[in-house]
Design an enzyme around this catalytic site. Sequence first.
Site, mmCIF file in Angstrom:
data_model
loop_
_atom_site.group_PDB
_atom_site.id
_atom_site.type_symbol
_atom_site.label_atom_id
_atom_site.label_comp_id
_atom_site.label_asym_id
_atom_site.label_seq_id
_atom_site.Cartn_x
_atom_site.Cartn_y
_atom_site.Cartn_z
ATOM 1 N N HIS A 118 -5.104 -5.647 3.449
ATOM 2 C CA HIS A 118 -4.888 -4.679 2.367
ATOM 3 C C HIS A 118 -4.823 -5.387 1.010
ATOM 4 O O HIS A 118 -5.548 -5.029 0.065
ATOM 5 C CB HIS A 118 -3.582 -3.919 2.642
ATOM 6 C CG HIS A 118 -3.256 -2.880 1.615
ATOM 7 N ND1 HIS A 118 -3.603 -1.564 1.752
ATOM 8 C CD2 HIS A 118 -2.623 -2.976 0.419
ATOM 9 C CE1 HIS A 118 -3.195 -0.876 0.693
ATOM 10 N NE2 HIS A 118 -2.590 -1.724 -0.136
ATOM 11 N N GLU A 119 -3.985 -6.411 0.931
ATOM 12 C CA GLU A 119 -3.840 -7.123 -0.348
ATOM 13 C C GLU A 119 -5.114 -7.897 -0.683
ATOM 14 O O GLU A 119 -5.464 -8.057 -1.852
ATOM 15 C CB GLU A 119 -2.614 -8.037 -0.324
ATOM 16 C CG GLU A 119 -1.280 -7.325 -0.061
ATOM 17 C CD GLU A 119 -1.016 -6.138 -0.984
ATOM 18 O OE1 GLU A 119 -1.523 -6.130 -2.122
ATOM 19 O OE2 GLU A 119 -0.311 -5.199 -0.552
ATOM 20 N N HIS A 141 -7.296 -5.568 -2.598
ATOM 21 C CA HIS A 141 -6.918 -5.510 -4.025
ATOM 22 C C HIS A 141 -7.421 -6.748 -4.766
ATOM 23 O O HIS A 141 -8.005 -6.653 -5.853
ATOM 24 C CB HIS A 141 -5.390 -5.448 -4.158
ATOM 25 C CG HIS A 141 -4.802 -4.101 -3.887
ATOM 26 N ND1 HIS A 141 -5.160 -2.974 -4.593
ATOM 27 C CD2 HIS A 141 -3.845 -3.691 -3.005
ATOM 28 C CE1 HIS A 141 -4.459 -1.923 -4.149
ATOM 29 N NE2 HIS A 141 -3.658 -2.339 -3.181
ATOM 30 N N GLU A 161 -6.604 1.173 -5.048
ATOM 31 C CA GLU A 161 -6.190 1.435 -3.676
ATOM 32 C C GLU A 161 -7.399 1.743 -2.795
ATOM 33 O O GLU A 161 -7.371 1.462 -1.588
ATOM 34 C CB GLU A 161 -5.175 2.597 -3.657
ATOM 35 C CG GLU A 161 -4.484 2.809 -2.333
ATOM 36 C CD GLU A 161 -3.450 1.727 -1.992
ATOM 37 O OE1 GLU A 161 -3.209 0.827 -2.818
ATOM 38 O OE2 GLU A 161 -2.903 1.775 -0.877
#
Lengths: 508, 508
Positions: free
Chosen positions: A269-270, A273, A299
């Site tokens: 997820h990170e 980003h 997101e």
Amino acid sequence: MATEASTESAPEAYDELVAKVKRISNVQNAAGVLGWDQQVMMPDEGTPARSQQLSALSAISHELLVEDGIGDLLDDLDSADLSEEQAAVVREVRREFERAARVPTELVQEISETSSEALPAWKEAKAENDFSKFAPLLERHVELKREYAEHIDPDKDPYEVLFAEFEPCLPLEQAEEILDEVRETLVPMIDEIRESESDLATDAFAGTFDEDEQMELSRSTLDTLGYPWERGRIDVAPHPFSTGTMFDARVTTRFDESDPLGAVFSTIHEFGHATYTHGLPDEQYGTPLGEARDLSVHESQSRLWENHVGRSQAFWQQFLPTFQEHFSQSEDVTVEEAYEAANQVYEDNLIRVEADELTYHMHIIIRFEIERMLISGDLDVEDVPEVWNDKYEEYLGVRPETDSEGCLQDIHWSHGNFGYFPTYSLGSVMAAQLFAAAEEDIDDLDGQIREGEFDDLHEWLTSNVHSHGQRYETNDLVVEATGEDFVADYFLDYVTEKYGELYDLDSA
Amino acid sequence: MATEASTESAPEAYDELVAKVKRISNVQNAAGVLGWDQQVMMPDEGTPARSQQLSALSAISHELLVEDGIGDLLDDLDSADLSEEQAAVVREVRREFERAARVPTELVQEISETSSEALPAWKEAKAENDFSKFAPLLERHVELKREYAEHIDPDKDPYEVLFAEFEPCLPLEQAEEILDEVRETLVPMIDEIRESESDLATDAFAGTFDEDEQMELSRSTLDTLGYPWERGRIDVAPHPFSTGTMFDARVTTRFDESDPLGAVFSTIHEFGHATYTHGLPDEQYGTPLGEARDLSVHESQSRLWENHVGRSQAFWQQFLPTFQEHFSQSEDVTVEEAYEAANQVYEDNLIRVEADELTYHMHIIIRFEIERMLISGDLDVEDVPEVWNDKYEEYLGVRPETDSEGCLQDIHWSHGNFGYFPTYSLGSVMAAQLFAAAEEDIDDLDGQIREGEFDDLHEWLTSNVHSHGQRYETNDLVVEATGEDFVADYFLDYVTEKYGELYDLDSA
């Protein structure tokens, strides 16, 4: 003559504007480093000084925006001949300026100081399961943010004003329509799953997984996906986040000995980003063209990598051996079992960041409803824990036993961020639309993921999303990338097909 | 009437001044965190953005000092009735202001940008033993610093102006006198040692010492000395340093597998610096009363802990078992052997930070002489390596084989810091004077060190040095703490006695 004058003066005023904007950006990026340090490196008692440092940078950045001649330059550029890119820069700066000019510096500083105090208070409250330690600061945040919205636009619903801080280019009304559609599809689907007698391999990764080895696994995960280590690093943070610039976009993750998939997905997820940040053009550092579009788009990148890549069967086909190299205890797990474990819908999940792809949106809706009531004054801070618990019981069939796993679980309110949560669901919805377009454009994307080959996907995302920075507004960016308006359809199709198959649902 | 008016207006102007000074201090402390991060945490390619961030903070800090009304407030306070502490704050701010007001912001920014570029260039040049990669940036620094000194005082020797940046309260003439006395005593003493047939236990710690375990030993060392972990941390840096505020004063250290004492003394040295910072009064954060006196005083604290505590027999009596807990390979080393190994005078030492307590000052004198020639224009940058090597041969009897272990060994010139090195020797000299006074005041200090009991010493240093911040100028601070002017005598007595005994010298 007038046209000529404005044409000639435009570049000079524009260059001056860009120089001022870059200085502000540098101050904000410096504050970003201090924020990272505060959460990842700073010793416990560093707070009083750090709080004042961040507060000073925040006030300086605000003053540079509203008191350093930017308003005059914007006036000069009002009717100037500008290229499309220049016009985009001016548009973004103008929007920031107009919001900021309405808010007194003192209020900005007070909010920043409150955030710095609220962070350790939240940590302590969460660690000790004592909401009363956080409540006074939350209350101060609510008051300050109401005041803040009032300064910006006294005629608007203050929540709309606060939402626009995170999503300036997406009307709250459009956002609510999309969230309504999501809710209408997901609520019956989650109900049906809850009633189904599934035999998913939910315990494929049962056991204890060493945290140091999970860090090694996180590093391998980033290697697999193509994280550029020369422009980043990974560390541990209680609430994982990513921060930085295209030159240095860092990720954080966290570990739970009994849940190795949690760290994997948190890291992916990170990574999503950070990948967005890394894809911004180097030469635009410090200008809006070198900064990411707003939170939903950000997101969308993290969710695209986490859900559409990381939770796919194709990904686990190539990643499972890597996982097993780190944890030989899982050597008998099959790809199908790993895929099922990665996509199980939890019936008793209380924690948003551990939630599955479906119930996640219920977590968001609960926060969204509570935020709206807090800001409108329909809910007192002291009643938050009870209302929170009631809503979990109502929407998800579970009641938190402690506030630590209830309303204290998330860091966001300690930052005074209201209007932020909805962008999480909007990002997931956007991720589905972008991924569907990438699948159209890329030859056998699923096969590439199965081979651990991510170059085409990186290139597609960079050229269609990242490299634009803030050149396009949100809806225009989605149209540019996918050929269509931002809609819920692709997300609804995606979850309906995926979970229909996984849980053998009638509705699919 | 006039007196009354100035008395009444004084507090208001004073409060305004302090608020402005605190803001500057916060910006500078923020830059300090960014600098720490750059050396300890930042990924390789982060430089372009970090360089601009530091440059922006440096320019903002400069502008806040010279363009934000501080000059007018200082005028207002010129004849105001102020307490002793208030007067000290005004004195320090006025000195800073007057220097800074003479230097154009653009030049400050250029120096800062050059430093940010020079740091990675120095690292690369050192790693590849290629002085030509650093030379252009060193040359630019020399030119910029000459220009800088010219702005501040065109009638003075530019080196004197640059020295005053680090030692504003100590005349260069006084400093030179002290250094002359040190040179006159040490040169024959080092000669005599070189000719002596010593049988010191120089190989007491021969072997290979695991770096991870050296980090654990460094942590134990800090535990032993009483480092407050809630206000600091330890990390690795190629050139160890300490940075921060009283709320968060961090140390760094470095490891050499064949030299475990190097890490121990590096850690103790930086501990001494951090201890000074920790001892500044919390409530004065952001004012000159919450900031350390200048570099010599800072270095007196690191050297006091490193040399007078860490290299004493008493210290090794209690510390050796700790060392042996980490490295059982050294279980047969005796206290006397450890003491001798910690105090051997190297005959072929090329590296300043690995130097012993005596030859160290020759390292400093060489740099001091080269700096003076560079700034005066008597030496071209391209000739630095040769002159460097010649001087090492002349003063220390060794010639560096590479520039990496020659003129590229130290980081300081990459920061454009000229006039900084002499403060290292001055600090050692001051350390001896302070430690002698502490020995007078504290009951059986040697015995306390032997027991690992450092509370009285901490308390003495805090109350006599740290807690004053910049309340006293350097000479006055030394008088306050020791009852005497700052002189070389105590240092000369200390080294004469200690090394006379160790090496059985005739001169002792």
